[in-house]
Design an enzyme around this catalytic site. Structure first.
Site, PDB file in Angstrom:
ATOM      1  N   GLU A   1      -1.373  -0.679  -7.983  1.00 48.17           N
ATOM      2  CA  GLU A   1      -0.288   0.008  -7.521  1.00 48.17           C
ATOM      3  C   GLU A   1      -0.262  -0.004  -6.129  1.00 48.17           C
ATOM      4  O   GLU A   1       0.861   0.415  -5.511  1.00 48.17           O
ATOM      5  CB  GLU A   1      -0.320   1.314  -8.022  1.00 48.17           C
ATOM      6  CG  GLU A   1      -1.204   2.334  -7.580  1.00 48.17           C
ATOM      7  CD  GLU A   1      -2.502   2.342  -8.112  1.00 48.17           C
ATOM      8  OE1 GLU A   1      -3.238   1.273  -8.606  1.00 48.17           O
ATOM      9  OE2 GLU A   1      -3.209   3.215  -7.894  1.00 48.17           O
TER      10      GLU A   1
ATOM     11  N   HIS B   1      -6.809  -0.955  -6.933  1.00 50.14           N
ATOM     12  CA  HIS B   1      -5.596  -0.217  -7.062  1.00 50.14           C
ATOM     13  C   HIS B   1      -4.350  -1.137  -7.104  1.00 50.14           C
ATOM     14  O   HIS B   1      -3.759  -1.600  -6.034  1.00 50.14           O
ATOM     15  CB  HIS B   1      -5.290   0.751  -5.866  1.00 50.14           C
ATOM     16  CG  HIS B   1      -6.402   1.999  -6.174  1.00 50.14           C
ATOM     17  ND1 HIS B   1      -5.904   2.938  -7.176  1.00 50.14           N
ATOM     18  CD2 HIS B   1      -7.364   2.266  -5.542  1.00 50.14           C
ATOM     19  CE1 HIS B   1      -6.809   3.852  -6.877  1.00 50.14           C
ATOM     20  NE2 HIS B   1      -7.807   3.414  -5.933  1.00 50.14           N
TER      21      HIS B   1
ATOM     22  N   CYS C   1      -9.240   2.185 -11.396  1.00 55.51           N
ATOM     23  CA  CYS C   1     -10.329   2.819 -10.340  1.00 55.51           C
ATOM     24  C   CYS C   1     -11.082   3.902 -11.318  1.00 55.51           C
ATOM     25  O   CYS C   1     -11.891   3.393 -12.109  1.00 55.51           O
ATOM     26  CB  CYS C   1      -9.589   3.633  -9.222  1.00 55.51           C
ATOM     27  SG  CYS C   1     -10.647   3.880  -7.833  1.00 55.51           S
TER      28      CYS C   1
END
Lengths: 260, 202
Positions: B184, B182, B79
């Protein structure tokens, strides 16, 4: 490509999910992190935890819940309830939340929005707005396109106009608005589409519709006519009245893009 | 050991938690010695370009990170950590980025909701890329951003998504990788991508 998010919301009191949860064969359906995992597996796009713990002494419990959830569930997590300062927000985010939701405290001190946005970025700040139609003396809705902001869990009217407040929230740095219709909450009559549409047309940040959903068609109308970017629901999912996958399939069949 | 760079901005824990979940040896660190011995470096982050670049400068870690990149240590920017690799951003005019990749960061097109805060499908341009092993074109990833990078050299772009325009979503410039989404927070697909990165650090 615009994709709509389906978002289950869990009310958490002292670390336990309240409002019974009857779906799925979970050993412990009261454990928010277990439920979060189940919803993740079912296809939830995002999760909201609302900490309704009344006693300020027990507020820290939510941090542990967030930590346990974020260690196992890798989709976005928003946590609201009891956040009064940048430090409160920092603790929640440190424990693994991606966004914090603020409501009464933002109304009481609007600078809180810009303080949290300034520290962590706008994408971290969700302002939750509880909206209710203004009634006239005889108890009828006085204006279809006018709503009042309520705070303290919907108990206290503020005389603040919802549309003005929504615009101010965006100007102050909110990255997203979570709009709950108190007129519709718990009715299963569908989202307040006028409310969602009015706010969508006023702001450029994403809005999440909440309150009133009862069946898959309500989600469709929320996205198509309410122009909401996220569709939140609690009891219909908790009680297994409709599943996330069923809602998503219905939306796709009706040409609303969702993640499957 | 993977070094997830701690440069004192908000919300850096998520990537570290995902690596822990995958069983990868990793730590959130601002320790120069750890970074210089790391088998891979991850630069996560959310927030504004200028503010994040300021924090990174204040951390004093930039020369050490650049040295590791030059030595060929695998690097993953996530990001804003991806955007910081470029020369500049329309978000913070006048603020120089790391300049590891030629190009600048531009705003998402008008007419779309901004930020893009949603799941979107990836077009994987290079399915043989090691970052995308087991991740097909059309896979969903979670995006939260208002700006995106435009690399000067198109050949390093390995994935895009469609959001009013073609949005560069992943690059591979030798040992330097960057993703706009993202991983994650992108469920199983995202975990797979992180696991692929762990593998290529070995």
């Amino acid at each position: 490509m615009r994709t709509i998010r389906i978002i289950p919301c869990l009310d958490v009191d002292e670390g336990r999910v309240v409002k019974g949860v009857r779906f799925l064969d979970l050993v412990d359906a009261g454990d928010p992190s277990k439920l979060a995992r189940a919803y993740d597996e079912e296809g939830a796009d995002e999760l909201v935890f609302l900490d309704i713990t009344a006693s300020s002494g027990n507020r820290e419990i939510i941090l542990d819940v967030v930590e346990r959830t974020a260690s196992q569930v890798f989709i976005p997590l928003t946590v609201g309830g009891g956040i009064r300062t940048v430090e409160d927000a920092r603790k929640i985010l440190r424990n693994g939340a991606d966004k914090v939701a603020i409501n009464s405290q933002a109304v009481a001190r609007p600078a809180l929005i810009s303080e949290i946005a300034g520290e962590f970025g706008s994408q971290c700040v969700v302002v939750a707005i509880d909206a209710k139609h203004v009634l006239n003396g005889s108890g009828d809705i006085s204006d279809q396109n006018s709503w009042e902001v309520y705070v303290k869990g919907g108990r206290v009217p503020t005389a603040i106009d919802v549309l003005k407040w929504a615009t101010e929230c965006q100007e102050r740095g909110a990255g997203e608005l979570l709009i709950t219709s108190m007129d519709r909450d718990g009715t299963k009559a569908g989202y307040d589409i006028d409310l969602m549409r009015e706010i969508s047309s006023l702001v450029t940040v994403p809005i999440i519709a909440s309150g009133g959903v009862g069946e898959p068609e309500d989600f469709l109308i929320g996205a198509r006519e309410g122009k909401a970017d996220g569709l939140l629901a609690a009891s219909v999912f908790h009680f297994g009245e409709c599943s996330i996958s069923q809602v998503k399939k219905y939306l796709l069949d009706n040409e609303i893009m969702v993640r499957l | 050991m993977l070094a997830v760079i701690d440069y004192k901005i908000g919300n850096l824990q998520s990537a570290q938690k995902a690596f822990e979940f995958l069983g990868a040896k990793s730590c959130l660190t601002s320790d120069i010695q750890v970074i210089e011995r790391a088998s891979g470096i991850v630069l996560p982050g959310v927030g504004a370009f200028g503010k994040c670049m300021d924090s990174l400068e204040q951390s004093g870690l930039i020369p050490h990170i650049l040295k590791q990149i030059a030595r060929g240590v695998p690097f993953l920017g996530i990001c804003i950590g991806f955007q910081l690799l470029f020369e500049s951003s329309e978000e913070s005019p006048g603020k120089a980025g790391l300049g590891v990749i030629d190009g600048k960061v531009v705003k998402l097109p008008a007419g779309e909701k901004c930020p893009q805060m949603q799941w979107n499908r990836l077009s994987v341009l290079d399915p043989t890329n090691r970052l995308f092993t087991g991740i097909d074109t059309g896979s969903w990833m979670y995006f939260v951003h208002s700006y995106f990078p435009k690399p000067t050299k198109q050949e390093c772009v390995i994935a895009t998504c469609d959001y009013g325009t073609t949005v560069v979503s992943a690059v591979d410039c030798n040992n330097v990788f960057g993703v706009q989404f993202h991983p994650e927070k992108s469920g199983q697909n995202g975990l797979r991508l992180l696991s692929n990165f762990v593998d290529l650090c070995e």
